[in-house]
Design an enzyme around this catalytic site. Structure first.
Site, short mmCIF file in Angstrom:
data_model
loop_
_atom_site.label_atom_id
_atom_site.label_comp_id
_atom_site.label_asym_id
_atom_site.label_seq_id
_atom_site.Cartn_x
_atom_site.Cartn_y
_atom_site.Cartn_z
CG ASP A 201 -1.96 0.99 1.29
OD1 ASP A 201 -2.81 0.96 0.39
OD2 ASP A 201 -1.97 1.83 2.22
CD GLU A 243 -2.20 2.62 -3.52
OE1 GLU A 243 -3.22 3.27 -3.73
OE2 GLU A 243 -1.62 2.59 -2.41
#
Ligand code: NOJ
Length: 560
Positions: A201, A243
């Site tokens: 993330d 990401e």
């Protein structure tokens, strides 16, 4: 062997345990439910599952606010249930990757609780503090409209703490070697439970320098190499899928020039220009985005996606381009989010037009990289704009026409299942679609099977073949003396195109013959070596280049 890099040619399917299948009837999906659905996923043909966060969390950001990294949130089951699921996936040849959310913790994490309580706590330096309000406190918010600042005052700590995201997500001080060591420990823990890697993330924020005096954060790329080295030592096949919505000029910093950093990144650049192309039927900016993101080490790979669990972020388009996408797909301001995105699912954005939906997925499966599918997309699920923010596109999976779409036996699912209207579970569900050969579900299964038979997309070198028609994208891939070619018409109108495959006409594979992989409609070049074809509105074609002995050549690939 380089063929061993499974992620170069995988089909990834992402899902949230809580909205997939509820086995114990409490209204929340769980690992036992997911275990029961593994046969469905195997039948669909996917090769890896990406699980969104499932660890203990107050759930103020759908689990992206973790309070214990070494746990399973009791609402989803136990660690034992996780292992049963992981084993079930392994038995079916399906890999599991999980979210790794280490840019920040929840403010309910014991580390943060101790850090705020006691300045002498060993956890104090795990977070980012300031005695006074930093100058740029109102800058750099990720969720404009719902997040006011990136620094908040904590009364207990009597200090300000940094949070790139919501105020209940204090940033970890990721430059601190002790924090880095803990991140490795978290990875090691889950690797030991059988996962094949991590969707990491917010990577640009993880590696950024953080602090009250940091006016312009600097990326500490080498951190990525250390994460990778650790992973590789522990488990050679484990990957990091990042990401990182970054500009193309920094891609190689993230992958590493020699592929020594991240294995995979989501291609946000291509994603945003793909939506621009869908909205305007002008594929030229998409072709540019493909060219800009082309350089990557041989071992690195792009994750290609259409929609994910967040808003469709259009922040990298020009304001004029963004407005065109809004006008086409989110004309109502309630469909937009954070001044930059769209909070809808794909099917309703494309007005449920089956031809257009197929064409969009066909593109996703053939753009350079590894496709990442979102649960429910295989049946064309819709969104619920009554729900706040990104929850609109996070509703439970629609399994059948039974109450609550067969997702739960509870009268109160934690998020409502979409009911009524064209996307309600009564019409859109897996059980009904399974029975019809022509359903989107069965189409998806067939296209996945075919995608696996064109490894050139994952491994090969691509070229965009010029035609005079901006609405039509022609892509050619070459790998180990094999060629495939894909044609997509992003316009509602049919177009006639003429193009040359661009190979040496004297060679055995001159490109004179294009074998259609999805229908009998093959193409033979004219005397000038050019192919002419009329492609219907929202049409798509998958071709293998070469004569009818192409199957023979496929077996060459396997033997190499
Ligand atoms: C990116 C995730 O995809 C998003 O859902 C989340 O809110 C933020 N990172 C913060 O973790």
């Amino acid at each position: 062997m380089i063929n061993d890099l499974w992620y170069k040619n995988a089909i990834i399917y992402c899902l949230a345990v809580g909205t997939y299948m509820d086995a114990d009837g409490d209204g929340v999906g769980d690992f036992k439910g997911l275990l029961r659905r593994l046969d469905y996923l195997q039948g669909l043909g996917i090769s890896a599952i990406w699980l969104m966060p499932f660890q203990v969390s107050p759930h103020r950001d759908d689990g992206y606010d973790i309070a214990d990294y070494y746990s399973v949130d009791p609402r989803y089951g136990t660690l034992g249930d996780f292992v049963e699921f992981a084993h079930g996936a392994k038995q079916r040849g399906i890999r599991v990757i999980i979210d790794l959310v280490v840019n920040h913790t929840s403010d309910a994490h014991p580390w943060f609780k101790q850090a705020r309580r006691d300045p002498k706590s060993k956890y104090r330096d795990w977070y980012v503090w300031s005695k006074s309000k930093p100058r740029g406190a109102n800058r750099g918010v990720v969720f404009p409209g719902v997040q006011k600042s990136t620094w908040s005052y904590d009364r207990e700590a009597k200090a300000w703490y940094f949070h790139r995201f919501y105020d209940f997500q204090p940033d970890l001080n990721t430059s601190n070697p002790v924090v880095q060591a803990e991140i490795l420990k978290i990875m090691g823990f889950w690797i030991q439970q059988g996962v094949s890697g991590f969707r990491m993330d917010a990577v640009p924020f993880v590696i950024a320098t953080k602090g009250a005096n940091v006016a312009k954060p600097r990326e500490q790329y080498d951190m990525l190499r250390r994460f990778r080295e650790f992973l590789q030592w522990r488990e050679g096949e484990a990957i990091v899928l990042a990401e990182a919505n970054v500009l193309p000029q920094t891609d190689l910093e993230y992958f590493g020039d020699d592929g020594e950093r991240l294995h995979m990144m989501f291609n946000f650049q291509v994603n945003q220009h793909l939506f621009y192309a869908l909205a305007t039927a002008d594929t030229r900016p998409l072709a540019k985005a493909m060219a800009k993101t082309k350089p990557r080490p041989a071992t690195a790979q792009w994750g290609i996606f259409l929609r994910n669990h967040d808003e469709l972020d259009l922040g990298r388009l020009t304001p004029a381009q963004r407005q065109k996408v809004f006008a086409a797909f989110a004309p109502d301001p309630g469909m937009q989010l954070y001044d930059r995105g769209i909070r809808r699912r794909l099917a309703p954005m494309l007005a449920g037009d089956r031809r257009r939906i197929e064409m969009a997925y066909s593109l996703m499966f053939t753009l350079p990289g590894t496709p990442v599918l979102r649960y429910g997309d295989e049946i064309g699920m819709g969104d619920d704009l009554e729900l706040p923010e990104r929850n609109a596109a996070r509703t439970p999976m629609q399994w059948s026409a039974e109450p609550h779409g067969g997702f739960t036996k509870s009268a109160r699912p934690h998020l409502p299942v979409i009911s009524g209207g064209p996307y309600g579970f009564e019409h859109v569900n897996a059980a009904t679609q399974r029975r019809f050969a022509d359903s989107l579900l069965n189409w998806t299964e067939r296209i996945i099977r075919m995608r696996k038979e064109v490894p050139e997309v994952g491994w090969g070198d691509f070229a965009v073949i010029p035609t005079r028609e901006p609405a039509v994208l022609v892509m050619r891939y070459a790998w180990r003396n094999n060629w495939v070619l894909f044609v997509h018409n992003l316009d509602a109108e049919p177009h006639e195109i003429t193009f040359s495959v661009g190979l040496d006409r004297e060679s055995a594979k001159s490109g004179d013959e294009l074998i259609n992989l999805l229908s009998e409609d093959h193409s033979r070049a004219g005397k000038d070596g050019k192919h002419s074809l009329v492609i219907e509105g929202y049409g798509y074609r998958w071709y293998r280049v070469g004569g009818l002995d192409y199957l023979l050549r496929r077996s060459d690939i396997d033997q190499e």
